[in-house]
Design an enzyme around this catalytic site. Sequence first.
Site, PDB file in Angstrom:
ATOM      1  N   PRO A   1       0.482  -1.402   0.280  1.00 49.85           N
ATOM      2  CA  PRO A   1      -0.212  -0.077   0.061  1.00 49.85           C
ATOM      3  C   PRO A   1       0.712   1.628  -0.296  1.00 49.85           C
ATOM      4  CG  PRO A   1      -1.065  -1.435   1.507  1.00 49.85           C
ATOM      5  CD  PRO A   1       0.196  -1.837   1.392  1.00 49.85           C
ATOM      6  N   GLU A   2       0.727   2.384  -0.570  1.00 51.48           N
ATOM      7  CA  GLU A   2       1.480   3.101  -1.337  1.00 51.48           C
ATOM      8  C   GLU A   2       0.090   4.685  -0.221  1.00 51.48           C
ATOM      9  OE1 GLU A   2       3.285   3.957  -4.899  1.00 51.48           O
ATOM     10  OE2 GLU A   2       3.213   1.513  -5.333  1.00 51.48           O
TER      11      GLU A   2
END
Length: 265
Positions: free
Chosen positions: A2-3
């Site tokens: 996840p960014e």
Amino acid sequence: MPELPEVETTRRMIAPYLEGQTLKSLVYDPSSRYQNLDLALGKKVKRLERRGKYLIAIFEGDKLELIVHLGMTGGFRFEGSSHTRVTVTTEQGTLYFQDSRRFGKWIVVAAGDYSSMPTLHGMGPEPLSSDFDLADFVDAASSCGTVKPWLLSQKPVAGLGNIYVDEALFLAKIHPQSVRLSKEQATKLHAAIIQVLTRAVEVGGSTLSDKTYQQLDGQTGYFQLEHRVYAREGQPCVVCGTPLEKIWLGGRGTHFCSSCQVLGA
Ligand SMILES: [Zn+2]
């Protein structure tokens, strides 16, 4: 992993369950990945913030913070499973933190004390805030090493990972192996980073084929439908039609168009 867009989407979804709420119960796997969590028990969350790829719950009294990093596969759901590692209950309900690969981390620290987390400690400005100053970015980029790992370091700007770096470099027409960006290149890259992340947050982030990132109710994000280069190797460039390439750079799969993103241009 996840960014920023996926972590921000997560923050917005779980905030109603945590903000203004007292943590009534916290059940977690015995593991060094979950540290000091008992300190948060019975405490009321004042705000749930995000810094780069980290969630930060600030408790009333401003003495303690709970930092959550989703790692590779961490995420929140309404229902538990065999991959549930942490279960949090407030008056608003129960959230289950799932993490199949167990790279996620939860830690309660004294407010603002990030000394045990070097990435958070040395993190650059938030890209979707006025702290992301163009002149500072141009200046730093003028002496940067290879641009992709430089962006991934979180130091010039917070929150970018493999997907959004590849997408932003494509939009700015910069080869991922470029060094020492010109003022024109850095200016384009600054705008591209803001554009890519703003749009990705709007549509709930990217869910890849492994489906590990989902929203609370199991819905996917939708930005994967708008990826221009990420995981599209061999497919035609949306701008010029040249087949996209994939190389390995600093151990990361890197996607780009050799016609639109010319090294040394
Ligand atoms: Zn192209």
